[in-house]
Design a protein around this motif. Structure first.
Motif, PDB file in Angstrom:
ATOM      1  N   UNK A  22       0.918  -1.149   0.118  1.00 36.15           N
ATOM      2  CA  UNK A  22       0.112  -0.078  -0.002  1.00 36.15           C
ATOM      3  C   UNK A  22       0.647   0.947   0.011  1.00 36.15           C
ATOM      4  N   UNK A  23       0.573   2.324  -0.600  1.00 41.28           N
ATOM      5  CA  UNK A  23       1.065   3.405  -0.927  1.00 41.28           C
ATOM      6  C   UNK A  23       0.031   4.542  -0.637  1.00 41.28           C
ATOM      7  N   UNK A  24       0.078   5.427   0.467  1.00 41.89           N
ATOM      8  CA  UNK A  24      -0.854   6.249   0.830  1.00 41.89           C
ATOM      9  C   UNK A  24      -0.208   7.584   0.211  1.00 41.89           C
ATOM     10  N   UNK A  25      -0.990   8.224  -0.453  1.00 38.86           N
ATOM     11  CA  UNK A  25      -0.384   9.812  -1.232  1.00 38.86           C
ATOM     12  C   UNK A  25      -0.540  10.469  -0.298  1.00 38.86           C
ATOM     13  N   UNK A  30      -3.165  11.177  12.046  1.00 35.57           N
ATOM     14  CA  UNK A  30      -3.569   9.927  11.271  1.00 35.57           C
ATOM     15  C   UNK A  30      -2.542   8.675  10.913  1.00 35.57           C
ATOM     16  N   UNK A  31      -1.262   9.472  11.112  1.00 34.13           N
ATOM     17  CA  UNK A  31      -0.113   8.537  10.862  1.00 34.13           C
ATOM     18  C   UNK A  31       0.410   8.369   9.332  1.00 34.13           C
ATOM     19  N   UNK A  32      -0.621   8.913   8.509  1.00 32.55           N
ATOM     20  CA  UNK A  32      -0.040   8.955   7.078  1.00 32.55           C
ATOM     21  C   UNK A  32       0.514  10.221   6.733  1.00 32.55           C
ATOM     22  N   UNK A  33      -0.334  11.487   6.517  1.00 33.74           N
ATOM     23  CA  UNK A  33       0.470  12.651   5.857  1.00 33.74           C
ATOM     24  C   UNK A  33      -0.520  13.843   6.602  1.00 33.74           C
TER      25      UNK A  33
END
Lengths: 369, 358
Positions: free
Chosen positions: A55-58, B181-184
């Motif tokens: 998975x790659x979260x943009x 969120x831990x993502x961005x």
């Protein structure tokens, strides 16, 4: 068995069981909610697979203009000789944008498309191998950081609750202290009632279950919405030094499978271990039938309210398959014929009634029908 | 750099580096250095003591704004920062707190005192930000409010009969709360900071950081920093305003390693190792707010209050306010607002916020 009192149909359940074991089991689970609530991690924890490996979260700037997409992932899980084909439907991009107006519409459309496909297959000629791609359950993730359901949550749930079984969960529940969790759950329950949103109701226990089981079941139901924590890592808990699935913080370790820490076990038990079949049945008997009835009703009344949906259906069908072979058009034709017949019969009845009145025979009511 | 200086009127000459105020002897001592250029002791170094005394008498203003989605712990954090109930909080869940349909601006002032120094603290809350389905332009009321405070100050400044001490309602610091969120960053975060980083000092903080493990925290911070850099967003302390090398080294370290601070707030105390500490009690452990191993609250507090408080005010006054003032004067043909050529009265403050200088 040669006993003359025994017929033998009590063996039916095990026959069914054997057949379904051979046939395998399909289940489609949708996961929805804004990004960053631990959805993927929870799915990996629930089914003990790594479905979201690559998975790659943009980044945010890429998400500025991204629209919502629907992604499907399938995995075959086998346990105890039973094969399950699990299909996961993901909705990346939901709730991300600055303007999320109507962002749930593609999701609603997707669910209806699955119903439509099934309806078409069911009305078709070859019904042996119908692929059931209908969504059997939607796990909706609520943020633990808000003060209950947000406007977007309410809008999504209202658009979806009559079309799919919804199980709301609170994601990343390790953000909350026990009192906060209780308060949040209560707030969500109140809001669901206020907004008249129907979430999936776990069925009542059979009356022949023992008291202890019933008590446990009731206790479990009180915990809805489930506050869950997921983890794809097995850590060594300092205190007991046995490996547990969890998250290691500087102040302690959250154990995913510890009922005092979160409701993960409850969710797994109720979703996977006991109610998979019921979710499928409710999807078929209630939600799909509702869709089918609405659809056919609008077809049966040409010129009536749902002209748009009807024409949309026939237009779609017309472009896909040549007219004579069209299963839906067949049904439509049948309905039309029946309508015609009814109309003719009505006309005949009226004619006869008029004749009777004209004959002016007092007291004589000839029943020529 | 430690700036314990009290508030002064805009003079650049007063913004010298001074050490933390230490207890001064009653009689100034003679300098020990034999290479002194002075032929005797003059006593100019007592100016520090004089300023300190003045500040204690007059007190000073500090205005802090908090922005972020509801439920991220903004009010709790501000209360924890200033160790008092300065922010109105929807403490109990049972209370009917309806999310406002548009962003509201609520400013609450308190006077808090410590060590003889009085501070008039104003906390500006922005309920409704980011909570709607459609959050387009939800930063506009905030930008408008900030510019209105600059306008108020400008009007006072150009008055013929000015007040001795212009009341300062300008926003000195804006804490922007990022969801963990831990993502961005979320698109809304980027949009807000892009628009507002040129008009006010923005200090991004990662809220409710007790949901992230150490690795997750450090990865998240790196990603956020990179995203901010790629999008040209300068948060406080801005690189361009570093005054000298010492500032730059100190601020570089903060900018590249510590920020954004991952914080946890709490107004409850628990017993840990015989001490009463502010924290959050969970079944798997107690999170101590002021423990640097648990979260970076103490770093944020030291940064905002103990070391950079004065600098926040000065950058607001010398840079952000001056930018606004210059734009207003330029728009008015070099004249102060409200006055026109040959005594004609020009139109008042534009209703829409002034476009930020690029």
């Amino acid at each position: 068995m040669q006993d003359k009192e025994y017929v033998g149909f009590s063996a039916l359940p095990s026959q069914l069981h054997r057949k379904s074991v051979k046939k395998g089991f399909d289940f489609t689970l949708m996961v929805a909610g804004e990004s960053g609530l631990g959805k993927s991690t929870l799915i990996n924890s629930l089914f003990l697979t790594n479905l979201y490996e690559d998975r790659q979260v943009p980044e945010a700037s890429a998400r500025l203009t991204r629209t919502l997409t629907i992604e499907r992932r399938s995995v075959e899980i086998e346990e105890g000789g039973i094969k399950v084909k699990l299909t996961l439907v993901d909705t990346p991009g939901f709730g991300d944008a600055v303007d999320c107006s109507d962002c749930w519409l593609p999701v609603v459309r997707f669910i209806e498309e699955q119903f439509e496909q099934y309806l078409r297959d069911e009305s078709g000629l070859n019904r042996k191998n119908i692929q059931d791609s209908r969504v059997h359950c939607c796990l909706y993730f609520i943020s633990p950081f808000g003060r209950g359901l947000r406007p977007l949550d309410v809008a999504f749930l209202r658009a979806m609750h009559e079309k799919v079984n919804i199980i709301p969960v609170i994601g990343k529940a390790d953000a909350l202290m026990p009192k906060e969790t209780q308060a949040l759950k209560q707030k969500i329950r109140d809001q669901l009632k206020e907004e008249e949103i129907n979430i999936y109701q776990f069925p009542e226990c059979d009356s022949d279950e023992d008291e202890e089981f019933k008590r446990q079941d009731a206790e479990m139901k009180e915990r809805i919405p489930f506050a869950v924590v997921g983890s794809s890592e097995v850590v060594r808990d300092g205190g007991t030094s046995r490996p547990v699935r969890g998250r290691c913080y500087s102040w302690g370790t959250v154990e995913v499978e510890n009922p005092h820490h979160c409701d993960f076990l409850n969710l797994r038990r109720m979703l996977v271990q006991t109610h998979l079949q019921d979710l499928k049945e409710v999807t078929h008997d209630l939600l799909y039938e509702g869709y089918r009835a609405r659809c056919l009703q609008s077809l049966a009344r040409p010129g009536a309210r749902d002209r748009t949906s009807r024409s949309k259906l026939s237009r779609q069908s017309a472009t896909e398959i040549p007219l004579p072979m069209l299963p839906l058009a067949e049904t439509e034709k049948l309905i039309r014929e029946k309508d015609e017949e009814l109309r003719r019969m009505q006309e005949m009845l009226e004619k006869m009634q008029a004749q009777m009145q004209q004959s002016q025979a007092p007291g004589e009511q000839s029943d020529s029908l | 750099m430690s700036k314990g200086l009290p508030e002064t009127r805009s003079d650049a000459a007063m913004s010298e580096l001074v050490p933390e105020p230490r207890p001064k002897p009653a009689v100034p001592m003679k300098p020990v250095s034999i290479n002194s250029n002075l032929l005797g002791y003059v006593g100019i170094d007592t100016i520090i003591e004089q300023m300190r005394k003045k500040t204690m008498k007059t007190g000073f203003d500090f205005n802090i704004m908090v922005v972020g989605q509801s439920g991220l712990g903004k009010s709790t954090l501000v209360n924890t920062l200033f160790k008092s109930q300065v922010s109105r909080k929807a403490a109990s869940w049972n209370r009917e707190e309806k999310i406002p349909k548009t962003v509201e601006i609520k400013a609450i002032g308190h006077v808090i005192e410590e060590g003889g120094v009085k501070m008039k603290l104003t906390v500006i809350d922005t309920p409704g930000f980011g909570d709607q389905i459609n959050n387009e332009n939800c930063w506009e009321p905030i930008e408008k409010y900030i510019n209105e405070q600059y306008e108020k100050f400008l009007k006072e400044e150009v008055n013929i009969a000015r007040k001795k001490r212009i009341p300062d309602t300008r926003v000195h610091c804006c804490l922007y709360f990022i969801s963990p969120t831990g993502h961005s960053l979320r698109p809304l975060d980027l949009e807000f900071m892009k628009h507002l980083s040129k008009v006010v000092n923005i200090i991004p903080v990662i809220a409710k950081a007790d949901t992230m493990t150490l690795e997750e925290k450090s990865e998240f911070k790196q990603r956020v920093r990179k995203e901010l850099e790629v999008n040209g967003i300068e948060f406080y302390p801005q690189k361009e305003f570093d005054e000298d090398l010492e500032d730059k080294t100190e601020n570089d370290k903060i900018r590249q390693e510590s920020m954004p601070f991952a914080v946890v707030g709490s107004d409850k105390e628990y017993q840990v190792n015989g001490k009463r500490v502010l924290g959050r009690k969970t079944p798997w452990g107690i999170i101590e707010v002021e423990n640097l191993n648990h979260c970076e609250f103490a770093l944020l507090r030291d940064f905002v209050i103990r070391t950079h408080l004065q600098d926040l005010k000065e950058v607001t006054h010398n840079i952000h306010y001056e930018t606004y003032r210059a734009k207003r004067l330029n728009d008015n043909g070099g004249l102060p607002p409200g006055e026109g050529l040959l005594g004609t009265v020009l139109p008042p403050v534009p209703a829409t916020p002034c476009p930020s200088a690029e």
